[in-house]
Every structure is written in C-alpha cells, then in structure tokens.
Design a protein around this motif. Structure first.
Motif, PDB file in Angstrom:
ATOM      1  N   HIS A 125       0.534  -1.066   0.006  1.00 55.53           N
ATOM      2  CA  HIS A 125       0.609  -0.369  -0.062  1.00 55.53           C
ATOM      3  C   HIS A 125       0.779   1.342   0.114  1.00 55.53           C
ATOM      4  N   ALA A 126       1.874   1.344   0.438  1.00 55.99           N
ATOM      5  CA  ALA A 126       3.043   2.251   0.917  1.00 55.99           C
ATOM      6  C   ALA A 126       3.312   2.483  -0.918  1.00 55.99           C
ATOM      7  N   VAL A 127       4.173   1.173  -1.518  1.00 59.16           N
ATOM      8  CA  VAL A 127       4.715   1.494  -2.461  1.00 59.16           C
ATOM      9  C   VAL A 127       3.649   2.927  -3.459  1.00 59.16           C
ATOM     10  N   ALA A 128       2.358   1.585  -3.452  1.00 56.68           N
ATOM     11  CA  ALA A 128       1.062   2.283  -4.540  1.00 56.68           C
ATOM     12  C   ALA A 128       0.951   3.833  -4.303  1.00 56.68           C
ATOM     13  N   VAL A 129       0.700   4.458  -2.661  1.00 57.05           N
ATOM     14  CA  VAL A 129       0.902   5.281  -2.176  1.00 57.05           C
ATOM     15  C   VAL A 129       1.852   6.469  -3.252  1.00 57.05           C
ATOM     16  N   ARG A 130       2.810   6.372  -3.436  1.00 58.48           N
ATOM     17  CA  ARG A 130       4.200   6.789  -3.688  1.00 58.48           C
ATOM     18  C   ARG A 130       4.251   6.359  -5.236  1.00 58.48           C
ATOM     19  N   GLU A 131       4.002   5.982  -5.498  1.00 63.37           N
ATOM     20  CA  GLU A 131       3.912   5.785  -7.395  1.00 63.37           C
ATOM     21  C   GLU A 131       2.810   6.230  -8.237  1.00 63.37           C
ATOM     22  N   GLY A 132       2.128   6.039  -6.962  1.00 61.65           N
ATOM     23  CA  GLY A 132       0.067   6.797  -7.700  1.00 61.65           C
ATOM     24  C   GLY A 132       0.052   5.674  -9.189  1.00 61.65           C
ATOM     25  N   ILE A 133       0.133   4.179  -7.930  1.00 62.33           N
ATOM     26  CA  ILE A 133      -0.634   3.340  -9.172  1.00 62.33           C
ATOM     27  C   ILE A 133      -1.489   2.387  -8.345  1.00 62.33           C
ATOM     28  N   ALA A 134      -2.453   1.464  -8.664  1.00 64.29           N
ATOM     29  CA  ALA A 134      -3.210   0.762  -7.627  1.00 64.29           C
ATOM     30  C   ALA A 134      -2.761  -0.811  -7.720  1.00 64.29           C
ATOM     31  N   VAL A 135      -2.832  -1.359  -6.522  1.00 60.24           N
ATOM     32  CA  VAL A 135      -1.953  -2.533  -5.401  1.00 60.24           C
ATOM     33  C   VAL A 135      -1.610  -3.433  -6.269  1.00 60.24           C
ATOM     34  N   ALA A 136      -2.862  -3.128  -6.957  1.00 63.45           N
ATOM     35  CA  ALA A 136      -2.390  -4.940  -8.218  1.00 63.45           C
ATOM     36  C   ALA A 136      -1.187  -4.321  -8.872  1.00 63.45           C
ATOM     37  N   GLN A 137      -1.406  -3.242  -9.606  1.00 63.17           N
ATOM     38  CA  GLN A 137      -0.166  -2.627  -9.924  1.00 63.17           C
ATOM     39  C   GLN A 137       1.793  -2.690  -9.090  1.00 63.17           C
ATOM     40  N   VAL A 138       1.312  -3.052  -8.194  1.00 61.99           N
ATOM     41  CA  VAL A 138       3.008  -2.899  -6.948  1.00 61.99           C
ATOM     42  C   VAL A 138       3.868  -4.461  -7.936  1.00 61.99           C
ATOM     43  N   PRO A 139       4.908  -4.429  -7.835  1.00 61.37           N
ATOM     44  CA  PRO A 139       5.934  -5.592  -8.743  1.00 61.37           C
ATOM     45  C   PRO A 139       6.163  -5.410  -6.886  1.00 61.37           C
ATOM     46  N   GLY A 140       6.145  -7.513  -6.922  1.00 61.92           N
ATOM     47  CA  GLY A 140       7.072  -7.897  -6.004  1.00 61.92           C
ATOM     48  C   GLY A 140       7.174  -7.692  -4.910  1.00 61.92           C
ATOM     49  N   ASP A 141       8.794  -7.515  -6.291  1.00 60.70           N
ATOM     50  CA  ASP A 141      10.619  -7.331  -5.149  1.00 60.70           C
ATOM     51  C   ASP A 141      10.376  -5.817  -4.784  1.00 60.70           C
ATOM     52  N   LEU A 142       9.801  -5.089  -4.859  1.00 69.89           N
ATOM     53  CA  LEU A 142      10.190  -3.892  -4.323  1.00 69.89           C
ATOM     54  C   LEU A 142       8.773  -4.023  -2.995  1.00 69.89           C
ATOM     55  N   VAL A 143       8.358  -4.470  -2.875  1.00 72.02           N
ATOM     56  CA  VAL A 143       8.360  -5.419  -0.871  1.00 72.02           C
ATOM     57  C   VAL A 143       8.319  -6.366  -0.570  1.00 72.02           C
ATOM     58  N   THR A 144       8.970  -7.245  -1.096  1.00 75.39           N
ATOM     59  CA  THR A 144       9.872  -8.309  -0.420  1.00 75.39           C
ATOM     60  C   THR A 144      11.339  -8.164  -0.648  1.00 75.39           C
ATOM     61  N   GLN A 145      11.732  -8.692   0.662  1.00 72.76           N
ATOM     62  CA  GLN A 145      13.346  -8.599   0.889  1.00 72.76           C
ATOM     63  C   GLN A 145      13.787  -9.837   0.398  1.00 72.76           C
ATOM     64  N   SER A 146      14.765  -9.058  -0.139  1.00 73.10           N
ATOM     65  CA  SER A 146      16.200 -10.266  -0.553  1.00 73.10           C
ATOM     66  C   SER A 146      16.382 -11.313   1.157  1.00 73.10           C
ATOM     67  N   GLY A 147      17.229 -12.677   0.561  1.00 72.10           N
ATOM     68  CA  GLY A 147      17.873 -13.731   1.654  1.00 72.10           C
ATOM     69  C   GLY A 147      18.403 -12.769   2.144  1.00 72.10           C
ATOM     70  N   ALA A 148      20.190 -12.000   1.089  1.00 76.32           N
ATOM     71  CA  ALA A 148      20.801 -10.974   1.479  1.00 76.32           C
ATOM     72  C   ALA A 148      20.793  -9.565   2.418  1.00 76.32           C
ATOM     73  N   GLY A 149      19.249  -9.410   1.641  1.00 78.70           N
ATOM     74  CA  GLY A 149      19.198  -7.577   2.309  1.00 78.70           C
ATOM     75  C   GLY A 149      20.166  -6.455   1.951  1.00 78.70           C
ATOM     76  N   MET A 150      20.782  -7.218   0.584  1.00 79.75           N
ATOM     77  CA  MET A 150      21.527  -5.874   0.108  1.00 79.75           C
ATOM     78  C   MET A 150      21.770  -6.451  -1.401  1.00 79.75           C
ATOM     79  N   ASP A 151      20.496  -6.301  -2.129  1.00 73.68           N
ATOM     80  CA  ASP A 151      20.452  -6.690  -3.304  1.00 73.68           C
ATOM     81  C   ASP A 151      19.677  -5.020  -4.090  1.00 73.68           C
ATOM     82  N   PRO A 152      20.888  -5.651  -5.053  1.00 78.05           N
ATOM     83  CA  PRO A 152      20.794  -3.826  -5.712  1.00 78.05           C
ATOM     84  C   PRO A 152      20.187  -3.820  -7.158  1.00 78.05           C
ATOM     85  N   GLU A 153      19.897  -4.521  -7.149  1.00 77.11           N
ATOM     86  CA  GLU A 153      19.107  -4.652  -8.439  1.00 77.11           C
ATOM     87  C   GLU A 153      17.658  -4.907  -8.425  1.00 77.11           C
TER      88      GLU A 153
END
Length: 221
Positions: A125-153
C-alpha cells in the motif's frame, strides 16, 4: 635356560635404548615441522599474495569491490544496495538488515507467518501511494526482501513504475528517464541464467550525472 638372556638390561643399555627412541622421535618431528612451515608460508602467504596480485592486475575494479565513483568520491558499490532519500531517486528492494553489509541477512520469516504477510501488505500500500498506482500494479520485488537484504538490482517492471515519480521530481521528461532505465537494464547472465534486471546504484548515479537534472530538495544519495 640361559639366565643371561633373561636378565634385565643394565643401566647403560637402558640409557642407550632411551636415547635411540628419542632420536627416532626427533627424526619424525623435524619433517612435520618443516611441512607445517612450508604449507603456512606457501599456501597462507605466497598463494594469497599471488592470487590477490593477479586479480588486481586482471580485474582491478572487481578486486577493489566494484566501487562507484562520482565527482571524485566513492558513492557505493554496484554489488551492494543502499537507501536513497527523496522522490528524485529510484528505490531498491527493502532490506531486513537496514542496508548494513555487516548485518546482511533476511528476515527468516516463513511464508505462513502473519507478521510477514502484514509487512508485505503495508509495504504494498505504501508503494502504491508513493508511485500513484493501483495496489495490484505493485511489483513483488519492491515489497519483498532478498535473502541477504543487500540486493542492488530490481526488475524492469519495478523500475518502470518509478519512472513517472523520478521524472516529475527532477523536472525531466518521462521518456528520457525511461531511456536511461533501458540503458541500465541487463539481460540474463550469459544470456541464460536469471532474469533481466536494473542496477539501482548505477541508475541513480547516472541520473545525478544528467545535465539539467536535479533531485528534489532534501534528496540525498
């Protein structure tokens, strides 16, 4: 029965026998110590110095940590994510380690954990508000953490939903920012492994290098 054969060894004889055993032990100890010293110097010092020197000669940037330099200052590494503050920058994946390389780790929460689901829902919901898009349009990698937490991509889709915000904040045309994203999109490794991806670190530095571009007030890399 021969008594002399059964008699115990005299003191001089026992002394000579003990000395012979001691000499045998000394003879076994010297090669062991020598092998240990040679192994320590050869594998622990010479090999390390040689491989480090060869790596620095053949791959100088990688050997130094793939550092990113802008205006003569080191801004980070292309291999490690870091937070960017302000609407004028693309955002990387969330980090359970707060982008601290010394504490790199995931959250270790199972998919069935209610706390994980709540965190993902709030982040979505925070990303959807920040980007001005619908919740369903938020890509999963913008809201999930990588295994190391340091993924630059991030994925190209995750970069695409941020183009409008970044362009608006910097006073740029969206097509110009999208072209920059496309220029920093990498294909699968060796054309086979992984998925297309965008390095957030190099992309944001390229944005700062654009003529006529400016970050929003208060934005800091």
């Amino acid at each position: 029965m021969n008594r002399s054969a059964a008699a115990p060894l005299s003191r001089p004889a026992r002394t000579r026998a003990a000395l012979a055993i001691a000499l045998q032990h000394d003879g076994a100890l010297r090669p062991a110590i020598g092998l240990g010293v040679v192994s320590l110097l050869g594998l622990g010092l010479v090999y390390a110095v040689a491989t480090t020197g060869i790596s620095a000669a053949l791959f100088p940037a990688q050997a130094e940590g793939s550092l990113l330099v802008h205006d003569g200052q080191v801004r980070g590494s292309r291999l490690i994510a870091q937070p960017f503050v302000g609407d004028g920058y693309f955002q990387a994946r969330p980090s359970a380690a707060n982008y601290d390389p010394m504490a790199a780790a995931g959250s270790n929460l199972a998919r069935s954990n209610p706390a994980l689901q709540q965190r993902v829902d709030e982040a979505t919901h925070a990303v959807a508000v920040r980007e001005g898009i619908a919740v369903a349009q938020v890509p999963g990698d913008l809201v999930t953490q990588s295994g190391a937490g340091m993924d630059p991509e991030i994925s190209p889709a995750a970069a695409a939903v941020q183009v409008a915000r970044v362009a608006r904040s910097r006073g740029l045309d969206s097509d110009q920012v999208q072209a920059l994203v496309q220029a920093h999109t990498q294909g699968p490794q060796w054309g086979v492994f992984g998925q297309p991806r965008v390095n957030v670190m190099t992309l944001n530095l390229a944005l700062d290098g654009l003529k006529g571009a400016h970050a929003a007030p208060g934005s800091t890399p």
